[in-house]
Design an enzyme around this catalytic site. Sequence first.
Site, short mmCIF file in Angstrom:
data_model
loop_
_atom_site.label_atom_id
_atom_site.label_comp_id
_atom_site.label_asym_id
_atom_site.label_seq_id
_atom_site.Cartn_x
_atom_site.Cartn_y
_atom_site.Cartn_z
CG ASP A 194 -2.22 0.71 0.98
OD1 ASP A 194 -2.54 0.97 -0.20
OD2 ASP A 194 -2.94 1.01 1.95
CG ASP A 265 -7.61 0.46 2.80
OD1 ASP A 265 -6.55 -0.17 2.76
OD2 ASP A 265 -7.85 1.45 2.08
#
EC number: 3.4.23.-
Length: 378
Positions: A194, A265
């Site tokens: 990420d 997420d």
Amino acid sequence: SRAYSLVDSSQVSTFLISILLIVYGSFRSLNMDFENQDKEKDNSSTAGSFNGNSTNNSIQTIDSTQALFLPIGASVSLLVMFFFFDSVQVVFTICTAVLATIAFAFLLLPMCQYLTRPCSPQNKISFGCCGRFTAAELLSFSLSVMLVLIWVLTGHWLLMDALAMGLCVAMIAFVRLPSLKVSCLLLSGLLIYDVFWVFFSAYIFNSNVMVKVATQPADNPLDVLSRKLHLGPNVGRDVPRLSLPGKLVFPSSTGSHFSMLGIGDIVMPGLLLCFVLRYDNYKKQANSDSCGAPGPGNISGRMQRVSYFHCTLIGYFVGLLTATVASRIHRAAQPALLYLVPFTLLPLLTMAYLKGDLRRMWSEPFHSKSSSSRFLEV
């Protein structure tokens, strides 16, 4: 007041929905374990062990190798979408719509079971080679197909959010992390993934790869079909381009912008919370089987009563709040896992060490433990 201005109604909606999805998906996962244990007891005269990793063929357990290579596979998929989006967008849209249909049907199934219970028996109806389904399953699937069709025709963000919610719950319910070791490997690798694609991809590809792929709309399959079949200039031309349900979006109160949170997420920390919820239940049953034996002597009774699930859930909320404030301060997209992973893993590891459970949780904590098949009261 400055801190309050950094969080508006759209962020609050994102907080609440993501937490509800994680909690609901975790409890659905735990109840599926109990249901599978009941089925195994009905089919076998000998009592099986408490092992949520192999109770059902439809449940996928992530091992260490998969945890290490998942960020690499995600990076390859991201690059394919970045370089060849125009070529694969229709196929990707159709595949996403099919998966979202199945996932949203799974999300609606408990409600449909409640609605059909008084007026319909739970006998399964045969559809030949397609299988056998109950009336509740048929109803939930029909409603899901209807919602997907309306989403394709309108492209409304609220319908896209509904499909994304179904994907989140289904992934949390059907994917398992077997140990804390695998959890740490997976979340650490995804944190690096990420951070790299949000912060450093622009230096290599002259564009923020993660943001571009996440925000790029796809051509509507109806529009593409009308052009391929030469159905005329007015057929399919009024359908909108589709923002794919790989994220949750909520408009701000002024309508000037959308708050966005990727389903990764939600799902990846959600898998960790699902793991600790299962471990909390396992430990509760172990303590009841041992007539309530006390924990380690250096830990107070109040500390022993704090569950891993609540500790990790609070860490998730604090991490999500920190990520939101950081994005508003820097006025740029932030890798949410940069904040979510430390705020969930570090408190969990600390509490497990203090309680004396770290060694057990680190490697196969559910191995060879018999337990009763009780449904969890929520």
